[in-house]
Design an enzyme around this catalytic site. Structure first.
Site, mmCIF file in Angstrom:
data_model
loop_
_atom_site.group_PDB
_atom_site.id
_atom_site.type_symbol
_atom_site.label_atom_id
_atom_site.label_comp_id
_atom_site.label_asym_id
_atom_site.label_seq_id
_atom_site.Cartn_x
_atom_site.Cartn_y
_atom_site.Cartn_z
ATOM 1 N N SER A 21 0.815 -1.215 0.000
ATOM 2 C CA SER A 21 0.000 0.000 0.000
ATOM 3 C C SER A 21 0.850 1.268 0.000
ATOM 4 O O SER A 21 1.856 1.355 0.706
ATOM 5 C CB SER A 21 -0.891 -0.002 1.235
ATOM 6 O OG SER A 21 -1.681 1.163 1.240
ATOM 7 N N LYS A 45 -3.504 2.278 -2.309
ATOM 8 C CA LYS A 45 -3.138 3.408 -1.462
ATOM 9 C C LYS A 45 -4.085 3.541 -0.270
ATOM 10 O O LYS A 45 -5.291 3.354 -0.425
ATOM 11 C CB LYS A 45 -3.204 4.688 -2.332
ATOM 12 C CG LYS A 45 -2.975 5.994 -1.593
ATOM 13 C CD LYS A 45 -1.567 6.107 -1.062
ATOM 14 C CE LYS A 45 -1.444 7.140 0.030
ATOM 15 N NZ LYS A 45 -0.278 6.893 0.906
ATOM 16 N N ALA A 70 6.837 10.958 4.546
ATOM 17 C CA ALA A 70 5.869 11.533 5.486
ATOM 18 C C ALA A 70 4.674 12.013 4.680
ATOM 19 O O ALA A 70 4.290 13.170 4.735
ATOM 20 C CB ALA A 70 6.510 12.681 6.249
ATOM 21 N N GLY A 72 1.507 11.053 4.884
ATOM 22 C CA GLY A 72 0.374 11.375 5.755
ATOM 23 C C GLY A 72 -0.966 11.020 5.136
ATOM 24 O O GLY A 72 -1.948 11.756 5.279
ATOM 25 N N LEU A 73 -1.003 9.866 4.443
ATOM 26 C CA LEU A 73 -2.267 9.319 3.936
ATOM 27 C C LEU A 73 -3.060 10.265 3.037
ATOM 28 O O LEU A 73 -4.286 10.340 3.129
ATOM 29 C CB LEU A 73 -3.150 8.871 5.109
ATOM 30 C CG LEU A 73 -2.635 7.672 5.897
ATOM 31 C CD1 LEU A 73 -3.542 7.406 7.097
ATOM 32 C CD2 LEU A 73 -2.553 6.426 5.035
ATOM 33 N N CYS A 130 0.213 3.414 10.523
ATOM 34 C CA CYS A 130 0.803 4.522 9.773
ATOM 35 C C CYS A 130 1.515 5.476 10.743
ATOM 36 O O CYS A 130 0.887 6.022 11.651
ATOM 37 C CB CYS A 130 -0.248 5.302 8.987
ATOM 38 S SG CYS A 130 0.521 6.662 8.072
ATOM 39 N N LYS A 165 -2.511 -4.813 9.364
ATOM 40 C CA LYS A 165 -1.120 -4.414 9.095
ATOM 41 C C LYS A 165 -0.475 -3.860 10.362
ATOM 42 O O LYS A 165 -0.944 -2.870 10.934
ATOM 43 C CB LYS A 165 -1.074 -3.376 7.974
ATOM 44 C CG LYS A 165 0.353 -3.004 7.584
ATOM 45 C CD LYS A 165 0.399 -2.405 6.212
ATOM 46 C CE LYS A 165 1.786 -1.961 5.828
ATOM 47 N NZ LYS A 165 1.810 -1.386 4.490
ATOM 48 N N ASN A 192 5.000 -2.248 8.514
ATOM 49 C CA ASN A 192 4.875 -0.887 8.018
ATOM 50 C C ASN A 192 6.242 -0.225 8.218
ATOM 51 O O ASN A 192 7.201 -0.887 8.609
ATOM 52 C CB ASN A 192 3.761 -0.151 8.770
ATOM 53 C CG ASN A 192 3.128 0.933 7.910
ATOM 54 O OD1 ASN A 192 3.842 1.691 7.247
ATOM 55 N ND2 ASN A 192 1.819 1.021 7.918
#
Ligand SMILES: Cc1cc2nc3c(=O)[nH]c(=O)nc-3n(C[C@H](O)[C@H](O)[C@H](O)COP(=O)(O)OP(=O)(O)OC[C@H]3O[C@@H](n4cnc5c(N)ncnc54)[C@H](O)[C@@H]3O)c2cc1C
Ligand SMILES: Cc1cc2nc3c(=O)[nH]c(=O)nc-3n(C[C@H](O)[C@H](O)[C@H](O)COP(=O)(O)O)c2cc1C
Ligand code: FES
EC number: 1.3.-.-
Lengths: 303, 259
Positions: A21, A45, A70, A72-73, A130, A165, A192
């Site tokens: 991802s 993603k 970084a 940040g989604l 994350c 995850k 991760n």
């Protein structure tokens, strides 16, 4: 040709190689380079309920044999996913897995319910790891009670294969893995990114806007491999391994350590055809060692 | 526009000045369609410290020979290694990447402003537009004559003007001090610029004031170059956009520089 198929619960993967991802967009972004149908699956993603702008630039720093990110989604949220992305993957014969993220348990649940309505999504990967968001994210994945609470809530509404995850930024990852297995996770994926940082000595400033970021790439491989091995000993559910996989040998090492499948991440930035090359390389290895099925090498490290 | 990943043959590596080199790469197959402003992402082998690819604009294309060239300025570790490669070596390249400039209309009067290695995409643009060279004005800025990049093969594409900060070539000062810039900015149909951010920001501010059409080509730290990592963002009026896929060329109207 050896049998490359593996299963996560009742979900069949034609081979054990998936994209990780955040490193392959939603699949179509790499379709110029690779035939997505040659992959075991695509983990898309990270998706959230609402649109997220992500962190400020700079979001990336190169490190020896790796990189810090970084992001940040950043993503356009689940409505956009359903309307604009889902139609692009519906007719592709591969497993498209949604990486699910939230800031609160309610958000994880609501998002999962939305994804549950989509026939072509056979599984979700619950991201509780994350390192680049202020709320939620890794916070859920670093203690057993909070990890258990999210997985329990999501399990109650989701009945297809649930992959959780895990974060490597913990002292005992096997403990967290056992905790989420106890709440009904069908698989755990790890790792991760590792929390890291970079400083520009000339300007005396941090390189990333967020100061810290997530380290990925070959730099983390030995640690990821150790963690996959520890977790595979601790749980009964299939483990999906990742962290610095650049070629078939790396992938085979993760499987020998106990991974049922692997994900390829940062390597895609350097060469998006690497995941498909890894599928071919695993087959070549199996034939060379006269294994008829890839399942024979899962956890087959000889101590 | 289909992107490809290919091992290309380096057929020429020429030093242009103390820190700029021209690399000519040859493909075995037909080149894909390439637009000015697009770039390539080059793998730099040999050095373990250099993990990611490095982006470089496409300087020129020769479709018949299946060749294109890059202008490489030595900035750090990767660019330095790249300039040591010899003709005959193979280089892995992902291309063509990015959106490219808005191609000018036939009778447009255009101004191209390049600073440092930002001249690379400008020169390709000047060449492919197929415009009347009298309508093409190219203003190149550098620190000093020594930093000037030899562009002799482009002289036929338009009118050239130079500025150097020390006055050793052309007008003394920044590109924004040049008379053609100062007096005629609003007389151009399209202004294109690539170079250091302070230079592009100054041009963008003036162009915005005079209402001129202006596109800038941005640089940014890139991990993938083809839109999957989301590392290379620039703030725009419609949120974060990826410089590698939504750019590198942006219309100044869409940037938040002035806000
Ligand atoms: C779309 C695009 C087109 C470009 N076109 C050209 C070109 O035609 N000719 C040319 O000489 N250069 C061009 N660049 C800049 C070129 O990518 C950098 O000079 C190169 O990546 C530096 O690599 P390095 O290993 O030498 O630097 P490093 O040793 O990694 O870093 C040294 C410094 O280089 C800069 N840098 C590093 N990576 C990048 C990057 N991805 N983008 C911008 N700066 C960076 C940073 O300021 C860093 O501090 C372009 C960049 C982009 C994004
Ligand atoms: C740029 C970037 C973005 C990422 N985004 C996500 C994400 O949205 N969700 C997630 O679960 N993991 C994300 N990851 C982590 C990767 O999926 C993977 O776990 C990690 O990079 C380790 O594998 P690798 O070393 O092969 O890259 C991201 C990684 C990178 C480098
Ligand atoms: S560099 Fe990866 S998205 Fe732009």
């Amino acid at each position: 040709m050896a049998d490359l198929g593996v299963n996560i619960k009742d979900l069949y993967f034609k081979n054990p190689v998936l994209t990780a991802s955040g490193t392959c967009g939603f699949g179509q972004e790499i379709a110029d380079f690779v035939d997505l149908e040659k992959l075991g699956g695509v983990v898309m993603k990270g998706t959230t309920l609402k649109h997220r702008e992500g962190n400020n630039y700079p979001r990336m720093a190169e490190t020896p044999s790796g990189m810090l990110n970084a992001v940040g989604l950043q993503n356009k949220g689940v409505d956009n996913f359903v309307k604009n992305i889902y139609p692009t993957i519906k007719d592709v014969n591969s497993n498209f897995i949604v990486n699910v993220n939230g800031s609160t348990i309610e958000e994880y649940v609501e998002l999962t319910e939305r994804i549950n309505e989509l026939d072509k999504i056979p599984a979700i990967e619950l991201n509780i790891s994350c390192p680049n968001v202020k709320e939620g994210g890794m916070a859920f994945g670093v203690s057993c009670p909070s990890a258990e609470a999210v997985v329990k809530a999501v399990r109650a509404v989701y009945h297809k294969p649930l992959i959780v995850k895990l974060s490597p930024n913990v002292t005992n990852i096997a403990e967290i893995a056992r905790a989420v297995e106890g709440q009904g996770a069908d698989s755990v994926s790890l790792v991760n990114t590792f929390l890291g940082m970079a400083i520009n000595a000339e300007t005396r400033k941090p390189v990333l806007s967020t100061i810290t970021g997530g380290l990925s790439g070959p730099a983390i491989k030995p640690i990821a491999l150790r963690m996959v091995w520890q977790v595979a000993q601790a749980v009964k559910v299939p483990v999906i391994g990742m962290g610095g996989i650049m070629n078939a040998t790396d992938a085979i090492e993760f499987m020998l350590a106990g991974a049922t499948a692997v994900q390829v991440g940062t390597a895609i930035f350097i060469d998006p055809t690497i995941p498909v090359q890894i599928v071919d390389g695993i087959n070549e290895y199996l034939e060379r060692h006269q294994f008829s099925s890839v399942k024979e090498i899962i956890g087959a490290m000889q101590v | 526009m289909r992107k490809t990943i290919q091992e290309l043959l380096l057929v020429e590596n020429t030093q242009l000045n103390h820190d700029n080199f021209r690399l000519v790469l040859q493909s075995e197959s037909e080149l894909p369609e390439i637009f000015p402003g697009q770039f390539v992402n080059v793998e730099i082998k040999q050095a373990t410290e250099i993990f990611l690819r490095r982006p470089f604009s496409i300087l020129d294309v020769d479709r018949e020979k299946k060749q294109f060239s890059l202008l490489v300025k030595i900035l750090g570790r990767g660019s330095k290694v790249l300039t040591t490669y010899k003709a005959g070596e193979k280089i892995s390249v992902i291309y063509p990447l990015g959106n490219g400039f808005t191609i000018p209309e036939k009778d447009d009067k255009i101004l191209l402003i390049g600073g440092g290695s930002g001249v690379a995409p400008m020169l390709f643009l000047s060449k492919v537009c197929g415009l009347d060279p009298k309508q093409v004005h190219i203003l190149l800025g550098a620190r000093s004559n020594r930093d000037h990049i030899d562009i002799s093969d482009y002289k036929q594409n338009g009118n050239f003007y130079f500025t150097t900060e020390d006055g050793s070539l052309g007008e003394k000062g920044f590109v924004t001090n040049h008379p053609v810039y100062k007096s005629e900015l609003s007389g151009f149909d399209k202004i294109y610029t690539c170079g250091p951010n302070p230079m592009m920001k100054a041009v963008a501010a003036d162009a915005a004031k005079s209402g001129a059409f202006c596109e800038v080509s941005l640089e940014n730290m890139m991990a993938c170059g083809f839109g999957v990592c989301l590392c290379c963002v620039e703030k725009t009026t419609s949120g974060h956009k990826c410089v590698c896929t939504d750019g590198p060329v942006f219309n100044i109207k869409d940037l938040t520089w002035q806000i």
